[in-house]
Design an enzyme around this catalytic site. Sequence first.
Site, mmCIF file in Angstrom:
data_model
loop_
_atom_site.group_PDB
_atom_site.id
_atom_site.type_symbol
_atom_site.label_atom_id
_atom_site.label_comp_id
_atom_site.label_asym_id
_atom_site.label_seq_id
_atom_site.Cartn_x
_atom_site.Cartn_y
_atom_site.Cartn_z
ATOM 1 N N GLY A 86 -58.995 -22.521 -20.909
ATOM 2 C CA GLY A 86 -57.947 -23.447 -20.493
ATOM 3 C C GLY A 86 -56.563 -23.050 -20.988
ATOM 4 N N CYS B 13 -68.393 15.972 -24.871
ATOM 5 C CA CYS B 13 -68.631 15.601 -26.266
ATOM 6 C C CYS B 13 -69.181 16.772 -27.074
ATOM 7 C CB CYS B 13 -69.538 14.378 -26.348
ATOM 8 S SG CYS B 13 -71.197 14.669 -25.732
ATOM 9 N N SER C 118 -60.981 -29.384 -11.763
ATOM 10 C CA SER C 118 -60.398 -28.090 -11.370
ATOM 11 C C SER C 118 -61.238 -27.376 -10.328
ATOM 12 C CB SER C 118 -60.242 -27.204 -12.606
ATOM 13 O OG SER C 118 -61.511 -26.929 -13.152
ATOM 14 N N ARG D 171 -73.222 -13.220 -11.410
ATOM 15 C CA ARG D 171 -74.256 -13.219 -10.363
ATOM 16 C C ARG D 171 -74.379 -11.767 -9.882
ATOM 17 N NH1 ARG D 171 -71.479 -18.029 -9.417
ATOM 18 N NH2 ARG D 171 -70.186 -17.112 -7.793
ATOM 19 N N HIS E 193 -75.179 11.961 -20.017
ATOM 20 C CA HIS E 193 -73.733 11.937 -19.814
ATOM 21 C C HIS E 193 -73.430 12.576 -18.453
ATOM 22 C CE1 HIS E 193 -72.425 11.493 -24.309
ATOM 23 N NE2 HIS E 193 -73.130 10.465 -23.859
ATOM 24 N N GLU F 220 -61.518 -16.442 -20.348
ATOM 25 C CA GLU F 220 -61.618 -17.363 -19.204
ATOM 26 C C GLU F 220 -61.645 -18.747 -19.782
ATOM 27 O OE1 GLU F 220 -64.101 -17.421 -15.544
ATOM 28 O OE2 GLU F 220 -64.882 -15.605 -16.411
ATOM 29 N N GLU G 131 -71.732 15.160 -17.471
ATOM 30 C CA GLU G 131 -71.879 16.610 -17.343
ATOM 31 C C GLU G 131 -73.351 16.990 -17.221
ATOM 32 O OE1 GLU G 131 -70.346 14.823 -19.525
ATOM 33 O OE2 GLU G 131 -68.674 15.815 -20.499
HETATM 34 C C1 AOF Z 1 -69.232 12.917 -22.387
HETATM 35 N N1 AOF Z 1 -69.714 12.567 -21.157
HETATM 36 O O1 AOF Z 1 -70.488 11.066 -19.720
HETATM 37 C C2 AOF Z 1 -69.785 10.297 -21.793
HETATM 38 C C3 AOF Z 1 -69.227 10.665 -23.054
HETATM 39 O O2 AOF Z 1 -74.275 7.805 -27.817
HETATM 40 P P1 AOF Z 1 -73.989 8.860 -26.806
HETATM 41 O O3 AOF Z 1 -74.717 10.147 -27.046
HETATM 42 O O4 AOF Z 1 -74.180 8.386 -25.380
HETATM 43 O O5 AOF Z 1 -72.456 9.230 -26.963
HETATM 44 C C4 AOF Z 1 -71.465 8.299 -26.636
HETATM 45 C C5 AOF Z 1 -70.107 8.907 -26.859
HETATM 46 O O6 AOF Z 1 -69.962 10.088 -26.058
HETATM 47 C C6 AOF Z 1 -68.973 7.987 -26.416
HETATM 48 O O7 AOF Z 1 -68.517 7.179 -27.469
HETATM 49 C C7 AOF Z 1 -67.899 8.998 -25.989
HETATM 50 O O8 AOF Z 1 -67.215 9.514 -27.098
HETATM 51 C C8 AOF Z 1 -68.732 10.080 -25.372
HETATM 52 N N2 AOF Z 1 -68.984 9.733 -23.968
HETATM 53 N N3 AOF Z 1 -68.945 11.961 -23.285
HETATM 54 O O9 AOF Z 1 -69.052 14.097 -22.681
HETATM 55 C C9 AOF Z 1 -70.015 11.322 -20.833
HETATM 56 N N4 AOF Z 1 -70.112 9.009 -21.510
HETATM 57 ZN ZN ZN Z 2 -71.439 14.155 -23.622
#
Ligand code: AOF
Ligand code: ZN
Length: 373
Positions: free
Chosen positions: A306, A79, A172, A211, A54, A304, A56
């Site tokens: 018609g 989190c 188109s 692409r 993540h 995307e 942090e």
């Molecule tokens: C954070 N920092 O950069 C992100 C967060 O399956 P995991 O462990 O990767 O957890 C995904 C969940 O964590 C995501 O649904 C969201 O609630 C949180 N994402 N949290 O502190 C991060 N990407």
């Molecule tokens: Zn996290």
Amino acid sequence: MAITTDDYPFMAQALRLAERGRYTTMPNPRVGCVLVKNGAVVAEGWHIRAGEGHAEVNALAAAGNNAQGVTAYVTLEPCSHTGKTGPCSHALVDAGISRVVYAMEDPNPLVAGRGLDYLREHNVQVDGPLLEDDARALNPGFVKRMERKLPFVRCKMGMSLDGRTAMASGESQWVTGKKARGDVQRLRARSCAIISGIDSILLDNSSLTVRIDELEMPDAEQAAAKQPLRVVLDSNVRLSRKAKILTQETPILVVHNGSADADKLTGWPDHVEFIALPANDGRVNLGALLSELAKRQCNEVLVETGATLAANFLRRGLVDELIIYMAPKLLGSSARPLFDLPLVSMSSALPLKISDMRAVGTDWRITAVPDTE
Ligand code: AOF
Ligand code: ZN
């Protein structure tokens, strides 16, 4: 101490870092983090892809032994759960940081305030939300999926200056110019799924792929970019076994109404999946389709297609954002209109707000959202 003007530029920097995950973090949100000590940036980090560090954790790794007493600016509440990676709120406390400034709370029910609680309980000063609107705008799909169990729906159309999308024959290619078509590649790349109707697939024989090598971004991010799921709405399973969309072996979901003969559903390549969804008058229910895509962890989806299917999404109030590329040419009165919306009175017009309009090469890109006021 609460938020001061000194905090804004650091959060803006964290938001810009989060943007770098634009094409790669799905189904996770885009998140950025900046660590600051005595007014100077010590380290930065952002989330690159699900399953990996993540924001942090990446920033703490970059800081090494320098994280003691820092302020962490994060675009999403750190989190508190152990998912594919360990809890960031714990990692921040363990590293000895003293303050966290967050842009928005995590709408994920697994977190939802618990990350901030953990920090406060461990004597970390917590301030926020800061620049919350920008943080929500960064992740419209993740936020909507967490809050409403639906993906964010963007509908893209290309039209002439007189509001026509194709000649009466269906021809188109090409209404819009090269730059606009490159811009569409970016819209596809940030989406978890691209939805098209069988009529457009049969008519345009398009492959609906990205692409990736043409997206302008650093190599490491390009390597993490994924092909979106291609969704074909095909109530009666008319997809041709020779369709170009089948050539690329990334997943295709064909959605039908369950009435097709079994032999129509067999003998397809492994990357093609068929599912039946509830239908009305034989046509797949679009709300059921979107719920299904949310269950499959789709954040942003791109329609995307018609004029008929796009109008059906619009009429049902399922479109969050319309992106219309307007080309400087006139296709004339026998060409096809932008949406099949046979409205008769002004009172039934669909009200929109134009939120952005800019030149893209020789065309104009108009972004409009439903006006719900
Ligand atoms: C954070 N920092 O950069 C992100 C967060 O399956 P995991 O462990 O990767 O957890 C995904 C969940 O964590 C995501 O649904 C969201 O609630 C949180 N994402 N949290 O502190 C991060 N990407
Ligand atoms: Zn996290």
